[in-house]
Design a protein around this motif. Structure first.
Motif, PDB file in Angstrom:
ATOM      1  N   ASP A 181     -17.297  -1.854   0.201  1.00  0.00           N
ATOM      2  CA  ASP A 181     -16.913  -2.903  -0.726  1.00  0.00           C
ATOM      3  C   ASP A 181     -15.422  -3.194  -0.578  1.00  0.00           C
ATOM      4  N   ALA A 182     -14.968  -4.231  -1.273  1.00  0.00           N
ATOM      5  CA  ALA A 182     -13.599  -4.721  -1.088  1.00  0.00           C
ATOM      6  C   ALA A 182     -12.553  -3.648  -1.383  1.00  0.00           C
ATOM      7  N   ASP A 183     -12.736  -2.902  -2.491  1.00  0.00           N
ATOM      8  CA  ASP A 183     -11.743  -1.885  -2.861  1.00  0.00           C
ATOM      9  C   ASP A 183     -11.613  -0.822  -1.780  1.00  0.00           C
ATOM     10  N   ARG A 184     -12.778  -0.447  -1.249  1.00  0.00           N
ATOM     11  CA  ARG A 184     -12.803   0.611  -0.234  1.00  0.00           C
ATOM     12  C   ARG A 184     -12.115   0.127   1.057  1.00  0.00           C
ATOM     13  N   VAL A 185     -12.420  -1.091   1.462  1.00  0.00           N
ATOM     14  CA  VAL A 185     -11.783  -1.654   2.660  1.00  0.00           C
ATOM     15  C   VAL A 185     -10.277  -1.724   2.464  1.00  0.00           C
ATOM     16  N   ALA A 186      -9.863  -2.233   1.307  1.00  0.00           N
ATOM     17  CA  ALA A 186      -8.426  -2.367   1.055  1.00  0.00           C
ATOM     18  C   ALA A 186      -7.746  -1.001   1.074  1.00  0.00           C
ATOM     19  N   ALA A 187      -8.388  -0.002   0.470  1.00  0.00           N
ATOM     20  CA  ALA A 187      -7.771   1.328   0.393  1.00  0.00           C
ATOM     21  C   ALA A 187      -7.704   1.989   1.767  1.00  0.00           C
ATOM     22  N   VAL A 188      -8.845   2.033   2.470  1.00  0.00           N
ATOM     23  CA  VAL A 188      -8.904   2.803   3.721  1.00  0.00           C
ATOM     24  C   VAL A 188      -8.216   2.053   4.860  1.00  0.00           C
ATOM     25  N   VAL A 189      -8.571   0.801   5.048  1.00  0.00           N
ATOM     26  CA  VAL A 189      -7.961   0.041   6.145  1.00  0.00           C
ATOM     27  C   VAL A 189      -6.478  -0.177   5.848  1.00  0.00           C
ATOM     28  N   GLY A 190      -6.163  -0.406   4.567  1.00  0.00           N
ATOM     29  CA  GLY A 190      -4.752  -0.553   4.188  1.00  0.00           C
ATOM     30  C   GLY A 190      -3.946   0.690   4.541  1.00  0.00           C
ATOM     31  N   ALA A 191      -4.490   1.873   4.256  1.00  0.00           N
ATOM     32  CA  ALA A 191      -3.779   3.120   4.561  1.00  0.00           C
ATOM     33  C   ALA A 191      -3.634   3.308   6.069  1.00  0.00           C
ATOM     34  N   ALA A 192      -4.685   2.958   6.818  1.00  0.00           N
ATOM     35  CA  ALA A 192      -4.626   3.110   8.279  1.00  0.00           C
ATOM     36  C   ALA A 192      -3.554   2.181   8.857  1.00  0.00           C
ATOM     37  N   LEU A 193      -3.541   0.933   8.398  1.00  0.00           N
ATOM     38  CA  LEU A 193      -2.544  -0.021   8.908  1.00  0.00           C
ATOM     39  C   LEU A 193      -1.136   0.409   8.524  1.00  0.00           C
ATOM     40  N   GLU A 194      -0.984   0.924   7.316  1.00  0.00           N
ATOM     41  CA  GLU A 194       0.345   1.362   6.906  1.00  0.00           C
ATOM     42  C   GLU A 194       0.816   2.543   7.759  1.00  0.00           C
ATOM     43  N   GLY A 195      -0.121   3.401   8.176  1.00  0.00           N
ATOM     44  CA  GLY A 195       0.244   4.503   9.074  1.00  0.00           C
ATOM     45  C   GLY A 195       0.796   3.971  10.395  1.00  0.00           C
ATOM     46  N   ILE A 196       0.161   2.930  10.924  1.00  0.00           N
ATOM     47  CA  ILE A 196       0.638   2.341  12.187  1.00  0.00           C
ATOM     48  C   ILE A 196       1.986   1.645  11.975  1.00  0.00           C
ATOM     49  N   ARG A 197       2.105   0.903  10.855  1.00  0.00           N
ATOM     50  CA  ARG A 197       3.409   0.249  10.581  1.00  0.00           C
ATOM     51  C   ARG A 197       4.522   1.272  10.464  1.00  0.00           C
ATOM     52  N   ALA A 198       4.234   2.406   9.832  1.00  0.00           N
ATOM     53  CA  ALA A 198       5.251   3.459   9.679  1.00  0.00           C
ATOM     54  C   ALA A 198       5.659   4.003  11.048  1.00  0.00           C
ATOM     55  N   ALA A 199       4.685   4.152  11.960  1.00  0.00           N
ATOM     56  CA  ALA A 199       5.004   4.626  13.314  1.00  0.00           C
ATOM     57  C   ALA A 199       5.911   3.618  14.020  1.00  0.00           C
ATOM     58  N   ILE A 200       5.622   2.327  13.841  1.00  0.00           N
ATOM     59  CA  ILE A 200       6.447   1.274  14.464  1.00  0.00           C
ATOM     60  C   ILE A 200       7.884   1.349  13.939  1.00  0.00           C
ATOM     61  N   ARG A 201       8.018   1.455  12.613  1.00  0.00           N
ATOM     62  CA  ARG A 201       9.363   1.519  12.006  1.00  0.00           C
ATOM     63  C   ARG A 201      10.097   2.790  12.439  1.00  0.00           C
ATOM     64  N   ASP A 202       9.423   3.934  12.261  1.00  0.00           N
ATOM     65  CA  ASP A 202      10.087   5.228  12.473  1.00  0.00           C
ATOM     66  C   ASP A 202      10.488   5.426  13.928  1.00  0.00           C
ATOM     67  N   HIS A 203       9.703   4.867  14.838  1.00  0.00           N
ATOM     68  CA  HIS A 203       9.966   5.088  16.265  1.00  0.00           C
ATOM     69  C   HIS A 203      10.523   3.844  16.955  1.00  0.00           C
ATOM     70  N   LYS A 204      10.879   2.827  16.153  1.00  0.00           N
ATOM     71  CA  LYS A 204      11.477   1.591  16.687  1.00  0.00           C
ATOM     72  C   LYS A 204      10.702   1.077  17.889  1.00  0.00           C
ATOM     73  N   VAL A 205       9.416   0.799  17.678  1.00  0.00           N
ATOM     74  CA  VAL A 205       8.530   0.332  18.747  1.00  0.00           C
ATOM     75  C   VAL A 205       9.001  -1.038  19.234  1.00  0.00           C
ATOM     76  N   THR A 206       9.032  -1.210  20.565  1.00  0.00           N
ATOM     77  CA  THR A 206       9.540  -2.449  21.179  1.00  0.00           C
ATOM     78  C   THR A 206       8.387  -3.428  21.441  1.00  0.00           C
ATOM     79  N   TYR A 207       8.755  -4.694  21.764  1.00  0.00           N
ATOM     80  CA  TYR A 207       7.741  -5.673  22.133  1.00  0.00           C
ATOM     81  C   TYR A 207       6.973  -5.241  23.374  1.00  0.00           C
ATOM     82  N   SER A 208       7.642  -4.628  24.331  1.00  0.00           N
ATOM     83  CA  SER A 208       6.893  -4.249  25.539  1.00  0.00           C
ATOM     84  C   SER A 208       5.906  -3.127  25.213  1.00  0.00           C
TER      85      SER A 208
END
Ligand code: MBD
Ligand code: FE
Length: 280
Positions: free
Chosen positions: A30-57
């Motif tokens: 359901d919507a809440d579950r998707v928002a919670a789980v997928v949201g947390a997964a995406l935030e984990g990836i965004r945090a990796a991008i920020r913390d490790h200064k991921v480049t365009y390449s």
């Protein structure tokens, strides 16, 4: 290549829903579950991008890698190697009975049905040490489960799975063994070999590029079932295996390590291992 075949076949099974843990409820969300789980997964990836200064390449390389995982059919392999063990740990929190572990991508439906004592289908001169796996399937109250079956599949002595490698004939070292009236099974096979994930595909390339070991310790896969009981999905490993503490799929558990002993019949070895199933 063997890797290509492996990926494609496992993808087809996954598409049909055959490789999901058969005891689990369906994956509706359901919507809440998707928002919670997928949201947390995406935030984990965004945090990796920020913390490790991921480049365009690097971002572009990530896109190309994801596309390659699809093109080679390696999604089941990648997901079962790097994520399934966490899903299994969550599932195990609400399970009694014997210790389970991950299913992996190489289970196949519809294998030959045999009556215990049984010898798995194998080539005339199947290489490897003869192995006997024997035991009993009971309920949590210790009573034998007469209708129990042991669905078993494993690699040959060179680490190939039938159905996923041209080297191994269809159905080799796979079978569904029916237990006797006392819930006992005795399965004659060959000792499997340690398994390396295919190194020529994107999962293997990622693994070796990161400097991680691509190996799984030698293992037997089992689905132990009985009418009215929750199926135990598990694997059995072997003491002394060099990869027990570095399984690329993080799926070993101390209770799942066998210590086979010589039977005196040639170089044959035997292990006894019982299973307990909880009522459904
Ligand atoms: C295997 O043989 C396996 O069991 C798992 C879980 C992942 C990749 C290959
Ligand atoms: Fe396996």
């Amino acid at each position: 290549s063997g890797a290509g075949l492996a990926g494609a076949n496992a993808t087809e099974s996954a598409r049909l829903g055959l490789s999901s843990r058969r005891t689990a409820a369906g994956g509706g969300a359901d919507a809440d579950r998707v928002a919670a789980v997928v949201g947390a997964a995406l935030e984990g990836i965004r945090a990796a991008i920020r913390d490790h200064k991921v480049t365009y390449s690097e971002f572009d390389a990530f896109k190309r890698w994801l596309i390659e995982v699809s093109d080679t059919g390696e999604w089941p392999l990648f997901l079962d190697v790097y994520l399934e063990f966490e899903v299994e740990r969550v599932a195990a929190e609400s399970q009694q009975g014997s210790t389970g572990t991950i299913l992996g991508p190489f289970w196949l439906d519809g294998q030959v049905r045999l009556q215990s004592p049984a010898t798995l289908p194998m080539r005339e001169d199947e290489p490897g040490t003869p192995l006997v796996l024997a035991g009993r399937v009971t309920g949590t109250d210790g009573t034998p489960l007469p209708g129990a079956t042991v669905d078993i599949w494993h690699t040959d002595d060179e680490g190939w799975y039938s159905g996923f490698a041209e080297k191994s004939p269809a159905g080799n070292l796979r079978g569904v063994v029916a237990c006797d009236e006392q819930g006992r099974f005795e399965i004659h096979t060959r000792r499997p070999a340690p398994y390396t994930i295919p190194l020529d595909g994107p999962t293997g390339k990622l693994t070796t590029t990161a400097g991680w070991s691509p190996w799984r310790p030698a293992h037997l896969h089992l689905l132990v079932s009985a009418p009215g009981h929750r199926t135990v999905t598990t694997q059995l490993f072997f003491t002394g295996d060099p990869y027990l503490d570095s399984d690329v799929a993080s799926a070993t558990k101390p209770e799942l390590v066998l210590d086979p002993q010589p039977t005196g019949d040639g170089d044959e070895v035997r292990s006894d291992h019982d299973f307990v199933l909880e009522p459904e």
